[in-house]
Design a protein around this motif. Structure first.
Motif, PDB file in Angstrom:
ATOM      1  N   SER A 338      35.812  30.377  34.616  1.00 13.32           N
ATOM      2  CA  SER A 338      34.816  31.116  33.814  1.00 13.32           C
ATOM      3  C   SER A 338      35.206  32.585  33.692  1.00 13.32           C
ATOM      4  O   SER A 338      35.115  33.190  32.605  1.00 13.32           O
ATOM      5  CB  SER A 338      33.446  30.974  34.467  1.00 13.32           C
ATOM      6  N   SER A 339      35.662  33.167  34.813  1.00 13.77           N
ATOM      7  CA  SER A 339      36.107  34.572  34.784  1.00 13.77           C
ATOM      8  C   SER A 339      37.331  34.727  33.900  1.00 13.77           C
ATOM      9  O   SER A 339      37.447  35.687  33.134  1.00 13.77           O
ATOM     10  CB  SER A 339      36.416  35.050  36.200  1.00 13.77           C
ATOM     11  N   LEU A 340      38.250  33.775  34.020  1.00 11.10           N
ATOM     12  CA  LEU A 340      39.455  33.828  33.189  1.00 11.10           C
ATOM     13  C   LEU A 340      39.106  33.778  31.703  1.00 11.10           C
ATOM     14  O   LEU A 340      39.743  34.447  30.876  1.00 11.10           O
ATOM     15  CB  LEU A 340      40.397  32.667  33.558  1.00 11.10           C
ATOM     16  N   ARG A 341      38.087  32.992  31.365  1.00 11.99           N
ATOM     17  CA  ARG A 341      37.668  32.936  29.962  1.00 11.99           C
ATOM     18  C   ARG A 341      37.188  34.308  29.476  1.00 11.99           C
ATOM     19  O   ARG A 341      37.555  34.765  28.373  1.00 11.99           O
ATOM     20  CB  ARG A 341      36.559  31.904  29.801  1.00 11.99           C
ATOM     21  N   TYR A 380      41.997  46.149  35.722  1.00 14.70           N
ATOM     22  CA  TYR A 380      41.410  45.257  36.725  1.00 14.70           C
ATOM     23  C   TYR A 380      41.740  43.793  36.419  1.00 14.70           C
ATOM     24  O   TYR A 380      42.092  43.000  37.302  1.00 14.70           O
ATOM     25  CB  TYR A 380      39.894  45.458  36.779  1.00 14.70           C
ATOM     26  N   ILE A 381      41.598  43.497  35.104  1.00 16.15           N
ATOM     27  CA  ILE A 381      41.898  42.106  34.706  1.00 16.15           C
ATOM     28  C   ILE A 381      43.342  41.749  35.014  1.00 16.15           C
ATOM     29  O   ILE A 381      43.649  40.643  35.511  1.00 16.15           O
ATOM     30  CB  ILE A 381      41.605  41.922  33.203  1.00 16.15           C
ATOM     31  N   SER A 382      44.229  42.661  34.783  1.00 13.41           N
ATOM     32  CA  SER A 382      45.662  42.395  34.998  1.00 13.41           C
ATOM     33  C   SER A 382      45.944  42.039  36.460  1.00 13.41           C
ATOM     34  O   SER A 382      46.783  41.189  36.752  1.00 13.41           O
ATOM     35  CB  SER A 382      46.495  43.617  34.582  1.00 13.41           C
ATOM     36  N   GLU A 383      45.235  42.704  37.366  1.00 11.15           N
ATOM     37  CA  GLU A 383      45.439  42.425  38.786  1.00 11.15           C
ATOM     38  C   GLU A 383      44.681  41.166  39.229  1.00 11.15           C
ATOM     39  O   GLU A 383      45.199  40.309  39.939  1.00 11.15           O
ATOM     40  CB  GLU A 383      44.972  43.624  39.617  1.00 11.15           C
ATOM     41  N   ASP A 384      43.414  41.069  38.799  1.00 11.66           N
ATOM     42  CA  ASP A 384      42.565  39.970  39.281  1.00 11.66           C
ATOM     43  C   ASP A 384      43.001  38.617  38.756  1.00 11.66           C
ATOM     44  O   ASP A 384      42.838  37.584  39.424  1.00 11.66           O
ATOM     45  CB  ASP A 384      41.109  40.239  38.887  1.00 11.66           C
ATOM     46  N   LEU A 388      43.182  35.033  40.727  1.00  8.36           N
ATOM     47  CA  LEU A 388      42.399  33.880  40.280  1.00  8.36           C
ATOM     48  C   LEU A 388      43.282  32.652  40.082  1.00  8.36           C
ATOM     49  O   LEU A 388      42.917  31.536  40.441  1.00  8.36           O
ATOM     50  CB  LEU A 388      41.662  34.206  38.982  1.00  8.36           C
ATOM     51  N   ILE A 389      44.439  32.887  39.492  1.00  6.29           N
ATOM     52  CA  ILE A 389      45.354  31.753  39.239  1.00  6.29           C
ATOM     53  C   ILE A 389      45.862  31.178  40.560  1.00  6.29           C
ATOM     54  O   ILE A 389      45.893  29.953  40.762  1.00  6.29           O
ATOM     55  CB  ILE A 389      46.521  32.206  38.339  1.00  6.29           C
ATOM     56  N   VAL A 390      46.238  32.072  41.503  1.00  4.87           N
ATOM     57  CA  VAL A 390      46.727  31.604  42.808  1.00  4.87           C
ATOM     58  C   VAL A 390      45.632  30.829  43.536  1.00  4.87           C
ATOM     59  O   VAL A 390      45.854  29.751  44.099  1.00  4.87           O
ATOM     60  CB  VAL A 390      47.201  32.798  43.661  1.00  4.87           C
ATOM     61  N   GLU A 391      44.412  31.379  43.528  1.00  5.39           N
ATOM     62  CA  GLU A 391      43.287  30.736  44.199  1.00  5.39           C
ATOM     63  C   GLU A 391      42.955  29.392  43.571  1.00  5.39           C
ATOM     64  O   GLU A 391      42.674  28.404  44.260  1.00  5.39           O
ATOM     65  CB  GLU A 391      42.065  31.658  44.144  1.00  5.39           C
TER      66      GLU A 391
END
Length: 563
Positions: A338-341, A380-384, A388-391
């Motif tokens: 959802s965050s990635l979207r 922030y998005i670039s780092e997070d 998110l992908i790893v998690e």
């Protein structure tokens, strides 16, 4: 106990075989019993007579013209034997001849036990020879008395008339006994054939005759000319091996009998139980096991169904825990997606602004771009997004692992008998059971270096899951469950120990009974341990339990390495 009595009692079997050999060698076996027990009884009777005489007096029972041998207690055995053998049609000459070899048998035992020339510190030569001479003389006189009593009984004036009556009565009795045993033989539902040394049928019962000819009548083979053919050519190879080796084995055949559908037959071969070697043929027993095989097949299907149902019940019992384990990673995977979207929407908007500015060649100044970048949280998005992908990938791997464990546990692709690493199998089952265990106990394991074994993996998974879940349910507060594996020369051993409350002695004797359970209503079917017991037995192993109230229980499974 007197040394002579001890000697005779100890060598009863030797005496029986010795007289049997004399009888066979001198052709007396044509008129004597074929069964070992009959020879043993005769030896016991003579030995009892000798020991009775020994009890009254250790001195030799010398003969006297004043003795009345018919009423002599020492010679009572001779009188009884005279009456029995006379009624059987045995002649005086025949009996006395055989009695000489009985006498010789006992004297042979003395010669064997007290050989001339034997010298030892405990028994000097003269004492050994004196004992042999003394005991030989004693036995000789006892046999003399028995034989004289026999002749006296035989020679009484009324003996002839009585002998004729006894022979007639015995003949009627023998005929009745023969008819009784023939009726029993004919009534047996199992086919029995007696073959001679050339493998031809000498005799067969009604069931056997019907296997060859469905129209056969009861007693037809006995009262008609015997069929000398070799029965059933499909028996030839195994029958030949039996004639050569005497190895009594069972064989199963799928055959088609005359006027019958295809059926399954169990064949067994036995030698004749004849220690006198008068009858040297072989006994062939054929049993129609078609219905039994059908019943076994149905029973196996039922057992498979029950095992499957119990397995489904166990999986259902663990379903809540497994669902929780899957829900956790799936929760943050969904949240991350959802965050990635939203991140993608922001990135897309930022990229669109840049594209429009470039297309109009109206490039905003650095301040304007930085303002838009900050507003959309591009940094922030670039780092997070990386985290998110790893998690998410980690969560997906956890779900994949759980699903793989379930698949391995069910062994859908390994339902047949196959070679497995039992340690790996137990690890998989431990992972499946962990959700039932982790809230009440720590799970420890000590895996030994064990060889692979052939087994039914699905079934063993079910056994170990059942034992692990039972161990967890036996622990009220926090405890420990320990799984150990080790092997010896013949077996692999698996033990599961818990630190629960233990099992009461009255329950310990019944825990493997079907439907017996000590759990609360709704928590157990009472089939788990019963099914586990059957599975381990089917693998040629055993399952046993040791328990102590207040300390816990240990279930040990033993499986043969080679089955």
């Amino acid at each position: 106990m007197h040394p002579l009595e001890q000697l005779l009692r100890k060598n009863e079997l030797w005496l029986m075989r010795r007289i049997r050999d004399y009888a066979v060698e001198r052709d007396y076996s044509r008129y004597t019993s074929t069964l070992e027990e009959a020879w043993r009884i005769s030896i016991v009777g003579l030995t009892d007579s000798i020991i009775s005489a020994l009890t009254i007096s250790e001195d030799p029972w010398e003969l006297s013209p004043e003795d009345t041998y018919i009423s002599d207690p020492i010679a009572a055995f001779g009188v009884l034997e005279a009456q029995k053998h006379r009624s059987r049609g045995v002649t005086l000459e025949m009996f006395l001849g055989l009695m000489k070899y009985y006498r010789q048998t006992y004297l042979d035992l003395l010669r064997k036990s007290y050989p001339i020339g034997q010298v030892s510190k405990e028994e000097p030569l003269n004492e050994v020879n004196n004992d042999r001479e003394k005991y030989s003389h004693f036995i000789e006189r006892v046999f003399d008395r028995i034989e004289i009593a026999f002749c006296a009984e035989w020679g009484r004036s009324d003996t002839m008339n009585r002998a004729i009556g006894e022979l007639q009565e015995t003949n009627r009795r023998i005929t009745n006994e023969k008819n009784k045993f023939l009726t029993i033989f004919e009534s047996m539902p199992t086919a029995v054939f007696l073959l001679d040394d050339k493998r031809r049928i000498v005799h067969m019962n009604f069931s056997g005759a019907q296997m060859i000819d469905p129209t056969a009548k009861s007693g037809g083979h006995y009262y008609s000319h015997p069929d000398d053919r070799i029965p059933f050519p499909w028996l030839e190879d195994e029958l030949s091996r039996f004639y050569e080796t005497g190895d009594e084995k069972e064989y199963e055949y799928l055959i088609e009998l005359p006027d019958k559908d295809e059926c399954q037959v169990l064949a067994r071969f036995h030698p004749m139980e004849d220690i006198s070697f008068k009858y040297t043929g072989k006994v062939v027993i054929l049993q129609d096991i078609t219905e039994r095989k059908k019943a076994e097949k149905e029973l196996k299907q039922t057992q498979t169904y029950i095992i499957h149902q119990e397995k489904m019940a166990s999986i259902g019992q663990l379903a809540a825990g497994v669902a929780h384990e899957i829900n956790n990673p799936m929760g943050f995977i969904i949240s991350n997606l959802s965050s990635l979207r939203k991140y993608i929407e922001c990135l897309t908007e930022f990229i669109t602004v840049e594209d429009q500015a470039i297309a109009l060649a109206d490039i905003p100044n650095d301040f304007q771009l930085a303002e838009i970048r900050e507003k959309l949280k591009i940094d922030y998005i670039s780092e997070d997004v990386k985290e998110l992908i790893v998690e998410s990938l980690d969560g997906a791997e956890r779900v994949k692992h759980i699903v793989q464990e379930l698949k391995t546990f069910s062994r859908i692709d390994q339902a047949d008998y196959t070679l497995i690493d039992l340690n790996e199998t137990i690890k998989t089952t431990m992972n499946i059971a962990w959700n039932e265990i982790k809230y009440v106990a720590t799970l420890e394991h000590e895996f030994g270096n064990i060889p692979k074994i052939n087994c039914y993996p699905q079934q063993l998974n079910q056994v170990f899951l059942n034992l692990l879940v039972n161990a967890a349910q036996a622990i009220k507060d926090q405890g420990t469950i320990t799984v150990r594996t080790w092997c010896d020369e013949k077996n692999i051993n698996v033990s599961i120990t818990d630190t629960g409350g233990g099992i009461l002695p009255k329950d310990l004797a019944r825990i493997f009974e079907p439907f017996y359970t000590t759990k609360d209503v709704g928590k157990g079917t009472g089939l788990g341990l019963s099914i586990s017991y059957g599975i381990i037995q089917n693998h040629g192993g055993e399952i046993r339990v040791e328990s102590e109230i207040g300390k816990g229980s240990t279930f040990t499974v033993t499986l043969p390495i080679h089955k």
